[in-house]
Design a protein around this motif. Structure first.
Motif, PDB file in Angstrom:
ATOM      1  N   MET A 100      -2.338  -0.783  -8.353  1.00  0.00           N
ATOM      2  CA  MET A 100      -1.969  -0.426  -6.979  1.00  0.00           C
ATOM      3  C   MET A 100      -2.606  -1.387  -5.978  1.00  0.00           C
ATOM      4  SD  MET A 100      -1.885   3.730  -6.838  1.00  0.00           S
ATOM      5  CE  MET A 100      -3.556   3.951  -7.401  1.00  0.00           C
ATOM      6  N   THR A 101      -3.789  -1.858  -6.278  1.00  0.00           N
ATOM      7  CA  THR A 101      -4.445  -2.822  -5.400  1.00  0.00           C
ATOM      8  C   THR A 101      -3.644  -4.109  -5.327  1.00  0.00           C
ATOM      9  OG1 THR A 101      -6.587  -1.878  -5.965  1.00  0.00           O
ATOM     10  CG2 THR A 101      -6.599  -4.057  -4.967  1.00  0.00           C
ATOM     11  N   GLU A 103      -0.432  -4.385  -5.900  1.00  0.00           N
ATOM     12  CA  GLU A 103       0.816  -4.054  -5.207  1.00  0.00           C
ATOM     13  C   GLU A 103       0.606  -3.895  -3.704  1.00  0.00           C
ATOM     14  OE1 GLU A 103       4.871  -3.230  -4.778  1.00  0.00           O
ATOM     15  OE2 GLU A 103       3.769  -4.032  -6.475  1.00  0.00           O
ATOM     16  N   SER A 104      -0.563  -3.436  -3.294  1.00  0.00           N
ATOM     17  CA  SER A 104      -0.798  -3.205  -1.863  1.00  0.00           C
ATOM     18  C   SER A 104      -0.752  -4.504  -1.075  1.00  0.00           C
ATOM     19  CB  SER A 104      -2.130  -2.500  -1.650  1.00  0.00           C
ATOM     20  OG  SER A 104      -3.205  -3.368  -1.960  1.00  0.00           O
ATOM     21  N   TYR A 106       1.091  -7.149  -1.754  1.00  0.00           N
ATOM     22  CA  TYR A 106       2.508  -7.490  -1.635  1.00  0.00           C
ATOM     23  C   TYR A 106       3.188  -6.626  -0.576  1.00  0.00           C
ATOM     24  CZ  TYR A 106       7.464  -7.623  -2.764  1.00  0.00           C
ATOM     25  OH  TYR A 106       8.819  -7.708  -2.675  1.00  0.00           O
ATOM     26  N   THR A 107       2.928  -5.341  -0.591  1.00  0.00           N
ATOM     27  CA  THR A 107       3.534  -4.423   0.377  1.00  0.00           C
ATOM     28  C   THR A 107       3.079  -4.751   1.794  1.00  0.00           C
ATOM     29  OG1 THR A 107       3.571  -2.702  -1.303  1.00  0.00           O
ATOM     30  CG2 THR A 107       3.835  -1.993   0.967  1.00  0.00           C
ATOM     31  N   PHE A 108       1.801  -5.034   1.956  1.00  0.00           N
ATOM     32  CA  PHE A 108       1.273  -5.363   3.290  1.00  0.00           C
ATOM     33  C   PHE A 108       1.967  -6.596   3.855  1.00  0.00           C
ATOM     34  CE2 PHE A 108      -1.752  -7.782   5.863  1.00  0.00           C
ATOM     35  CZ  PHE A 108      -1.941  -6.886   6.900  1.00  0.00           C
ATOM     36  N   TRP A 109       2.029  -7.664   3.069  1.00  0.00           N
ATOM     37  CA  TRP A 109       2.624  -8.903   3.584  1.00  0.00           C
ATOM     38  C   TRP A 109       4.132  -8.781   3.757  1.00  0.00           C
ATOM     39  CZ3 TRP A 109      -0.285 -11.712   6.259  1.00  0.00           C
ATOM     40  CH2 TRP A 109      -1.642 -11.823   5.945  1.00  0.00           C
ATOM     41  N   THR A 110       4.788  -7.958   2.963  1.00  0.00           N
ATOM     42  CA  THR A 110       6.217  -7.726   3.158  1.00  0.00           C
ATOM     43  C   THR A 110       6.459  -7.002   4.478  1.00  0.00           C
ATOM     44  OG1 THR A 110       6.530  -7.582   0.770  1.00  0.00           O
ATOM     45  CG2 THR A 110       8.286  -6.687   2.141  1.00  0.00           C
ATOM     46  N   ARG A 111       5.655  -6.022   4.794  1.00  0.00           N
ATOM     47  CA  ARG A 111       5.788  -5.309   6.068  1.00  0.00           C
ATOM     48  C   ARG A 111       5.506  -6.242   7.254  1.00  0.00           C
ATOM     49  NH1 ARG A 111       3.122   0.645   5.032  1.00  0.00           N
ATOM     50  NH2 ARG A 111       4.732   1.360   3.588  1.00  0.00           N
TER      51      ARG A 111
END
Length: 119
Positions: A100-101, A103-104, A106-111
């Motif tokens: 999850m760390t 993945e976080s 990737y999710t942060f930079w995508t947002r």
């Protein structure tokens, strides 16, 4: 840590035979815990900072927890199935938290990328 000192069976009058462990094992572990606690304290005493500080503190903490679980909770003398039942779930959770760390980020930079374009 060696496991050469085997429990000694002791018969009691009204109870089934029990295994007692030599007191030396507990005193040795107490000494190791004292040394590890001292080393943990010395991390602050010598003003170690940054990632080295946290790496050392967490390492000493895990070593102390392992000694306590293995000796004082008698895990070192339990069946392998019980050891797996107690140790595998936290290990699986640690792997999932690590995933999850990853993945976080990737999710942060995508947002950031998509919200930046919306404005």
């Amino acid at each position: 840590m060696n496991h050469t000192s085997q429990p000694v069976p002791v018969e009691m009058s009204d109870h089934p035979p029990q295994k007692l462990h030599p007191i030396g094992v507990y005193l040795k572990v107490w000494g190791y815990l004292f040394i590890l606690s001292t080393m943990s304290y010395l991390v602050d005493y010598f003003h170690i900072s940054g990632i080295a500080r946290w790496l050392l503190i967490v390492t000493f903490m895990l070593l102390k927890a392992g000694l306590i679980v293995a000796i004082f909770m008698h895990m070192a003398w339990e069946r392998l199935a019980l050891v797996y039942a107690i140790l595998v779930p936290p290990l699986c959770l640690a792997v999932l938290v690590w995933m999850m760390t990853i993945e976080s980020g990737y999710t942060f930079w995508t947002r950031i990328l998509f919200f930046d374009q919306a404005g």
